[in-house]
Design a protein around this motif. Structure first.
Motif, PDB file in Angstrom:
ATOM      1  N   GLU A 256       0.775  -1.279  -0.195  1.00 18.40           N
ATOM      2  CA  GLU A 256      -0.044  -0.052   0.233  1.00 18.40           C
ATOM      3  C   GLU A 256       0.775   1.176  -0.216  1.00 18.40           C
ATOM      4  O   GLU A 256       0.722   2.737  -0.737  1.00 18.40           O
ATOM      5  CB  GLU A 256      -0.747   0.176   0.912  1.00 18.40           C
ATOM      6  CG  GLU A 256      -1.872   1.568   1.191  1.00 18.40           C
ATOM      7  CD  GLU A 256      -2.715   1.358   2.241  1.00 18.40           C
ATOM      8  OE1 GLU A 256      -3.649   1.308   2.541  1.00 18.40           O
ATOM      9  OE2 GLU A 256      -2.363   0.531   3.351  1.00 18.40           O
ATOM     10  N   ALA A 257       1.985   1.182   0.629  1.00 19.33           N
ATOM     11  CA  ALA A 257       3.369   2.018   0.789  1.00 19.33           C
ATOM     12  C   ALA A 257       3.225   3.027  -0.716  1.00 19.33           C
ATOM     13  O   ALA A 257       3.551   3.588  -0.772  1.00 19.33           O
ATOM     14  CB  ALA A 257       4.060   2.183   1.532  1.00 19.33           C
ATOM     15  N   ASN A 258       3.608   1.726  -1.719  1.00 20.99           N
ATOM     16  CA  ASN A 258       4.315   1.855  -2.949  1.00 20.99           C
ATOM     17  C   ASN A 258       3.215   2.778  -3.748  1.00 20.99           C
ATOM     18  O   ASN A 258       3.383   3.225  -4.899  1.00 20.99           O
ATOM     19  CB  ASN A 258       5.005   1.445  -2.920  1.00 20.99           C
ATOM     20  CG  ASN A 258       6.320   0.695  -2.240  1.00 20.99           C
ATOM     21  OD1 ASN A 258       6.710   2.037  -1.890  1.00 20.99           O
ATOM     22  ND2 ASN A 258       6.537  -0.336  -2.239  1.00 20.99           N
ATOM     23  N   TYR A 259       1.887   1.497  -3.604  1.00 22.85           N
ATOM     24  CA  TYR A 259       1.003   1.481  -4.647  1.00 22.85           C
ATOM     25  C   TYR A 259      -0.402   1.758  -4.326  1.00 22.85           C
ATOM     26  O   TYR A 259      -1.090   1.198  -4.365  1.00 22.85           O
ATOM     27  CB  TYR A 259       1.165   0.076  -5.360  1.00 22.85           C
ATOM     28  CG  TYR A 259       2.036  -0.102  -6.229  1.00 22.85           C
ATOM     29  CD1 TYR A 259       2.370  -0.029  -7.044  1.00 22.85           C
ATOM     30  CD2 TYR A 259       2.937  -0.106  -5.567  1.00 22.85           C
ATOM     31  CE1 TYR A 259       3.637   0.351  -8.171  1.00 22.85           C
ATOM     32  CE2 TYR A 259       4.488  -1.155  -6.445  1.00 22.85           C
ATOM     33  CZ  TYR A 259       4.467  -0.364  -7.470  1.00 22.85           C
ATOM     34  OH  TYR A 259       5.268  -0.671  -8.680  1.00 22.85           O
ATOM     35  N   LYS A 260      -0.482   2.697  -3.795  1.00 20.86           N
ATOM     36  CA  LYS A 260      -1.520   3.074  -2.705  1.00 20.86           C
ATOM     37  C   LYS A 260      -3.385   3.299  -3.326  1.00 20.86           C
ATOM     38  O   LYS A 260      -3.854   2.245  -3.397  1.00 20.86           O
ATOM     39  CB  LYS A 260      -1.722   4.670  -2.701  1.00 20.86           C
ATOM     40  CG  LYS A 260      -2.861   4.960  -1.017  1.00 20.86           C
ATOM     41  CD  LYS A 260      -3.287   6.576  -1.007  1.00 20.86           C
ATOM     42  CE  LYS A 260      -3.534   5.985   0.443  1.00 20.86           C
ATOM     43  NZ  LYS A 260      -2.761   6.419   1.664  1.00 20.86           N
ATOM     44  N   GLU A 261      -3.376   3.501  -4.639  1.00 21.65           N
ATOM     45  CA  GLU A 261      -4.650   4.092  -5.215  1.00 21.65           C
ATOM     46  C   GLU A 261      -4.497   1.995  -5.943  1.00 21.65           C
ATOM     47  O   GLU A 261      -5.378   1.564  -5.739  1.00 21.65           O
ATOM     48  CB  GLU A 261      -4.376   4.259  -6.570  1.00 21.65           C
ATOM     49  CG  GLU A 261      -4.229   5.607  -6.175  1.00 21.65           C
ATOM     50  CD  GLU A 261      -5.966   5.902  -5.588  1.00 21.65           C
ATOM     51  OE1 GLU A 261      -7.101   5.693  -6.183  1.00 21.65           O
ATOM     52  OE2 GLU A 261      -5.678   6.612  -4.738  1.00 21.65           O
ATOM     53  N   LEU A 262      -3.527   1.605  -6.399  1.00 25.19           N
ATOM     54  CA  LEU A 262      -3.862  -0.432  -6.898  1.00 25.19           C
ATOM     55  C   LEU A 262      -3.912  -0.903  -5.850  1.00 25.19           C
ATOM     56  O   LEU A 262      -4.715  -2.238  -5.834  1.00 25.19           O
ATOM     57  CB  LEU A 262      -1.842  -0.418  -7.481  1.00 25.19           C
ATOM     58  CG  LEU A 262      -2.254  -2.654  -8.074  1.00 25.19           C
ATOM     59  CD1 LEU A 262      -3.186  -2.202  -9.065  1.00 25.19           C
ATOM     60  CD2 LEU A 262      -1.247  -2.110  -8.870  1.00 25.19           C
ATOM     61  N   PHE A 263      -2.896  -0.966  -4.596  1.00 29.56           N
ATOM     62  CA  PHE A 263      -3.563  -1.753  -3.391  1.00 29.56           C
ATOM     63  C   PHE A 263      -5.183  -1.522  -3.124  1.00 29.56           C
ATOM     64  O   PHE A 263      -5.882  -2.331  -3.022  1.00 29.56           O
ATOM     65  CB  PHE A 263      -2.946  -0.858  -2.366  1.00 29.56           C
ATOM     66  CG  PHE A 263      -3.004  -1.631  -0.944  1.00 29.56           C
ATOM     67  CD1 PHE A 263      -2.184  -3.052  -0.755  1.00 29.56           C
ATOM     68  CD2 PHE A 263      -3.669  -1.536   0.217  1.00 29.56           C
ATOM     69  CE1 PHE A 263      -2.031  -3.672   0.256  1.00 29.56           C
ATOM     70  CE2 PHE A 263      -4.133  -2.361   1.079  1.00 29.56           C
ATOM     71  CZ  PHE A 263      -3.006  -3.432   1.379  1.00 29.56           C
ATOM     72  N   LYS A 264      -5.903   0.219  -3.185  1.00 26.66           N
ATOM     73  CA  LYS A 264      -7.399   0.363  -2.893  1.00 26.66           C
ATOM     74  C   LYS A 264      -8.047  -0.651  -4.108  1.00 26.66           C
ATOM     75  O   LYS A 264      -9.122  -0.831  -3.993  1.00 26.66           O
ATOM     76  CB  LYS A 264      -7.291   1.928  -2.718  1.00 26.66           C
ATOM     77  CG  LYS A 264      -8.783   2.214  -2.829  1.00 26.66           C
ATOM     78  CD  LYS A 264      -9.095   3.625  -2.857  1.00 26.66           C
ATOM     79  CE  LYS A 264      -8.035   4.120  -1.612  1.00 26.66           C
ATOM     80  NZ  LYS A 264      -8.384   5.769  -2.176  1.00 26.66           N
ATOM     81  N   GLU A 265      -7.525  -1.228  -5.385  1.00 24.53           N
ATOM     82  CA  GLU A 265      -8.517  -1.525  -5.993  1.00 24.53           C
ATOM     83  C   GLU A 265      -8.264  -2.822  -6.376  1.00 24.53           C
ATOM     84  O   GLU A 265      -9.475  -3.301  -6.087  1.00 24.53           O
ATOM     85  CB  GLU A 265      -7.683  -0.377  -7.532  1.00 24.53           C
ATOM     86  CG  GLU A 265      -8.582  -1.533  -8.984  1.00 24.53           C
ATOM     87  CD  GLU A 265      -7.894  -1.073 -10.239  1.00 24.53           C
ATOM     88  OE1 GLU A 265      -8.332  -1.981 -11.107  1.00 24.53           O
ATOM     89  OE2 GLU A 265      -6.436   0.055 -10.117  1.00 24.53           O
ATOM     90  N   ILE A 266      -7.336  -3.077  -5.679  1.00 24.02           N
ATOM     91  CA  ILE A 266      -7.926  -4.226  -5.366  1.00 24.02           C
ATOM     92  C   ILE A 266      -7.898  -5.080  -4.465  1.00 24.02           C
ATOM     93  O   ILE A 266      -9.245  -5.945  -4.263  1.00 24.02           O
ATOM     94  CB  ILE A 266      -5.869  -4.969  -5.065  1.00 24.02           C
ATOM     95  CG1 ILE A 266      -5.022  -5.081  -6.909  1.00 24.02           C
ATOM     96  CG2 ILE A 266      -5.876  -6.538  -4.825  1.00 24.02           C
ATOM     97  CD1 ILE A 266      -3.468  -5.231  -6.241  1.00 24.02           C
ATOM     98  N   SER A 267      -7.902  -4.093  -3.144  1.00 23.56           N
ATOM     99  CA  SER A 267      -8.917  -4.519  -1.853  1.00 23.56           C
ATOM    100  C   SER A 267     -10.456  -4.128  -3.148  1.00 23.56           C
ATOM    101  O   SER A 267     -10.817  -5.560  -2.410  1.00 23.56           O
ATOM    102  CB  SER A 267      -8.621  -3.473  -0.770  1.00 23.56           C
ATOM    103  OG  SER A 267      -6.820  -3.597  -0.978  1.00 23.56           O
TER     104      SER A 267
END
Length: 97
Positions: A7-18
């Motif tokens: 999440e620290a490096n890919y905040k938007e991607l992490f959110k999309e995956i979640s």
């Protein structure tokens, strides 16, 4: 298990995956394959941006390493551009899973 993105490096991607895991239909296998595709795409795009900032390719060279394994967050993977040709090396058992 291993961590492809944080999440620290890919905040938007992490959110999309979640959100995808919480709301989408389909098997866990299908979701996992989609996540791997999304993360790899993001990391390869980051590698491309990094090489462009290094002025690669340039008028003085047409051969360079596009993806440098651990340095680009894709352990065991190398992608070389050699005179307009592409060579991919996947030197880890995790790539065959």
């Amino acid at each position: 298990a291993f961590i492809f993105c944080h999440e620290a490096n890919y905040k938007e991607l992490f959110k999309e995956i979640s959100v995808m895991f919480k709301t989408s239909t389909g098997s866990n296998k299908e979701k996992t394959e989609k996540v791997i595709e999304m993360v790899m795409k993001a990391k390869i795009q980051d590698a491309i941006r990094s090489r462009l900032l290094l002025n690669l390719p340039s008028s003085s060279t047409d051969s360079y390493r596009l993806v440098n394994g651990e340095g680009d967050g894709l352990s065991g993977m190398a992608v070389d551009i050699l005179g307009g040709k592409v060579a991919v090396v996947m030197a880890s058992a995790s790539w065959v899973e």
